[in-house]
Design a protein around this motif. Structure first.
Motif, PDB file in Angstrom:
ATOM      1  N   LEU A   1      50.399  -1.769 -27.258  1.00  0.00           N
ATOM      2  CA  LEU A   1      50.072  -2.407 -28.530  1.00  0.00           C
ATOM      3  C   LEU A   1      51.046  -3.553 -28.823  1.00  0.00           C
ATOM      4  CD1 LEU A   1      49.226   0.868 -30.456  1.00  0.00           C
ATOM      5  CD2 LEU A   1      47.637  -1.023 -30.051  1.00  0.00           C
TER       6      LEU A   1
ATOM      7  N   MET B   1      49.294   0.078 -35.911  1.00  0.00           N
ATOM      8  CA  MET B   1      48.914   1.120 -34.949  1.00  0.00           C
ATOM      9  C   MET B   1      50.087   1.466 -34.036  1.00  0.00           C
ATOM     10  SD  MET B   1      45.166   0.732 -33.273  1.00  0.00           S
ATOM     11  CE  MET B   1      44.443  -0.442 -34.392  1.00  0.00           C
ATOM     12  N   SER B   2      50.851   0.433 -33.615  1.00  0.00           N
ATOM     13  CA  SER B   2      51.985   0.704 -32.730  1.00  0.00           C
ATOM     14  C   SER B   2      53.061   1.495 -33.460  1.00  0.00           C
ATOM     15  CB  SER B   2      52.560  -0.604 -32.179  1.00  0.00           C
ATOM     16  OG  SER B   2      53.431  -1.205 -33.107  1.00  0.00           O
TER      17      SER B   2
ATOM     18  N   VAL C   1      47.293  -4.242 -35.290  1.00  0.00           N
ATOM     19  CA  VAL C   1      47.836  -3.795 -34.000  1.00  0.00           C
ATOM     20  C   VAL C   1      49.263  -3.259 -34.182  1.00  0.00           C
ATOM     21  CG1 VAL C   1      48.684  -4.654 -31.777  1.00  0.00           C
ATOM     22  CG2 VAL C   1      46.404  -5.279 -32.553  1.00  0.00           C
TER      23      VAL C   1
ATOM     24  N   THR D   1      51.891   5.117 -33.212  1.00  0.00           N
ATOM     25  CA  THR D   1      52.146   5.732 -31.905  1.00  0.00           C
ATOM     26  C   THR D   1      53.647   5.951 -31.698  1.00  0.00           C
ATOM     27  OG1 THR D   1      52.113   3.550 -30.854  1.00  0.00           O
ATOM     28  CG2 THR D   1      50.061   4.800 -30.813  1.00  0.00           C
TER      29      THR D   1
ATOM     30  N   THR E   1      52.580   2.545 -27.306  1.00  0.00           N
ATOM     31  CA  THR E   1      53.343   1.644 -28.168  1.00  0.00           C
ATOM     32  C   THR E   1      53.626   0.324 -27.451  1.00  0.00           C
ATOM     33  OG1 THR E   1      54.381   3.621 -29.107  1.00  0.00           O
ATOM     34  CG2 THR E   1      55.370   1.497 -29.667  1.00  0.00           C
TER      35      THR E   1
END
Lengths: 233, 111
Positions: free
Chosen positions: A118, A88-89, A85, A92, A115
Motif C-alpha cells: 500500500l 488502509m496501510s 490507500v 494493516t 503495508t
C-alpha cells in the motif's frame, strides 16, 4: 557489550529474558522507555513538518486567491485515492502490531507485506502526479508557466510559492514513506527469524508509531493542498 | 507512579488483543471522514470551509493517535509529551502569524 548482556541474561539471578537490556528492571519498563523515546522523536518530527505548515499558513493568508487557483491544478481524485490507500496501510500496520503481540509469525509477515504494497502504491501515484506537474510546467523554476484549466489564463506569479510548498511538503512526506518502507522490510527479516513473541514485539510497535505519524501528516496535507477554493472556481 | 504505569496497557502484551474491532471501526470512520472532507470542500460554506476541513483533519488525527498509536491506555507521561508537541506547534504558528498578519495594521506599510 553484547556478550556482557548475554551473560547477564542467561546467568542473571531472576532468569532475565534475552531481550531485556541489563539497565531495565523488566520488559514492561523497557517497552515503556522505548515508547516514550519514540514519541519524543515524533514530537521533533511534528515541529520539523510544523515549520513548513507555518510557512504555508502565512503565505496562504497573504496570497489567498493565488493559492486557491494553484490548488485547483492538483488532481483531487488521485489525492483522495492516495488518502484512502494510506489509511488502509495504517490499518494493516495496526494489524501487524496486533499480530506481533500475539506472536503470530505468518500474520505479522502478511500484514507487513500488505503495508509495504500500500505504501508503494501511494508512492507510485505520487510519481504519476509529479510527472503531470512537470509536463504542465507547474514545477517552480525557469519553466514555471501554469495555466488555469478553465480560462486558459496564466496563474498569478505567487502561485509559484504554492507549488514550492507543495513539492517541499509532499516530497518530505514521501521521503518519510521511503524510510518507513525500509523499516518495514527490516521488520519482515526479523519476523522471519521468529524474533517477535507475545513477550517482545517492541520494534514492530515502534515502527507502527512512525508509520501512523506519517499517515497523520498526510491527513493534514490532503485538505490543505488539494481542497482549497474548490467551491469558488 | 511509574510502577503503576508499568502495569498499564503498554506494559501488558495482551492489551492489543481486544483491538481488532476498534481498528476496523477507526478505519471505517477515517474513510467516511475523508469522503466528508472532499464533499465539504465543494460546498459554499463562506469562511467556514477551512475550519471544517481542519476540524475533520484534527478528528482523523486524534482517532489515529488514540487507537492506532495506542495513546489510549498509555502512561500519563506519554500523553503529556504528545500534548507538549501540540503546544509548541501552536506557539510556532501563532507567534509567526502575530508578526506577518498584523503588519498591514501599521500606517508605514499603507504607502
Amino acid at each position: 557489550m553484547a556478550e556482557a548482556h548475554a551473560v547477564h541474561g542467561h546467568a542473571g539471578p531472576h532468569d532475565a529474558p534475552p531481550e531485556l537490556r541489563h539497565h531495565f528492571v523488566d520488559l514492561p519498563a523497557q517497552r515503556e522507555a522505548s515508547a516514550l523515546g519514540m514519541w519524543v522523536f515524533l514530537v521533533t518530527e511534528v515541529l520539523f513538518f510544523g515549520g513548513m505548515f507555518t510557512a504555508y499558513a502565512i503565505y496562504r493568508a497573504i496570497y489567498r486567491t493565488a493559492f486557491e487557483e494553484a490548488s485547483n491544478l492538483l488532481d483531487i481524485k488521485l489525492g483522495a485515492f492516495n488518502t484512502a490507500v494510506l489509511i488502509m496501510s495504517s490499518l494493516t500496520m495496526a494489524l501487524a502490531v496486533w499480530a506481533s503481540s500475539q506472536g503470530k509469525k505468518n500474520l505479522i509477515i502478511l500484514f507487513l507485506i500488505l503495508t509495504i504494497l500500500l505504501g508503494g502504491a501511494f508512492l507510485g501515484v505520487k510519481v504519476i502526479e509529479y510527472k503531470q506537474k512537470f509536463d504542465h510546467h507547474e514545477v517552480p523554476g525557469p519553466h514555471f508557466a501554469p495555466l488555469n484549466e478553465k480560462t486558459h489564463q496564466p496563474l498569478p506569479p505567487q502561485s509559484e510559492l504554492f507549488f514550492s510548498l507543495y513539492f517541499c511538503m509532499t516530497g518530505l512526506h514521501a521521503l518519510h514513506m521511503i524510510i518507513g518502507i525500509g523499516l518495514l522490510t527490516w521488520l519482515i527479516l526479523k519476523a522471519r527469524r521468529g524474533v517477535f513473541t507475545p513477550r517482545y514485539n517492541t520494534p514492530v510497535d515502534m515502527v507502527g508509531l512512525y508509520w501512523h505519524f506519517v499517515d497523520i501528516v498526510w491527513i493534514f496535507l490532503f485538505p490543505l493542498l488539494y481542497l482549497l477554493g474548490r467551491h469558488t472556481l | 507512579m511509574s510502577g503503576e504505569n508499568r502495569r498499564g496497557a503498554h506494559g501488558d502484551p495482551h492489551a492489543h488483543s481486544s483491538g481488532i474491532g476498534a481498528y476496523l471501526g477507526v478505519f471505517a470512520a477515517l474513510m467516511i471522514l475523508t469522503a466528508l472532507t472532499v464533499w465539504a470542500a465543494f460546498q459554499h460554506l463562506g469562511v467556514w470551509n477551512t475550519p471544517v476541513a481542519l476540524g475533520v483533519a484534527v478528528t482523523k488525527a486524534l482517532l489515529v493517535a488514540w487507537i492506532f498509536m495506542h495513546l489510549r491506555g498509555s502512561p500519563k507521561l506519554t500523553i503529556f509529551v504528545v500534548s507538549a508537541s501540540i503546544l509548541w506547534l501552536a506557539f510556532l504558528i501563532l507567534i509567526t502569524a502575530s508578526d506577518y498578519l498584523t503588519r498591514s495594521w501599521l500606517p508605514i506599510y499603507a504607502s
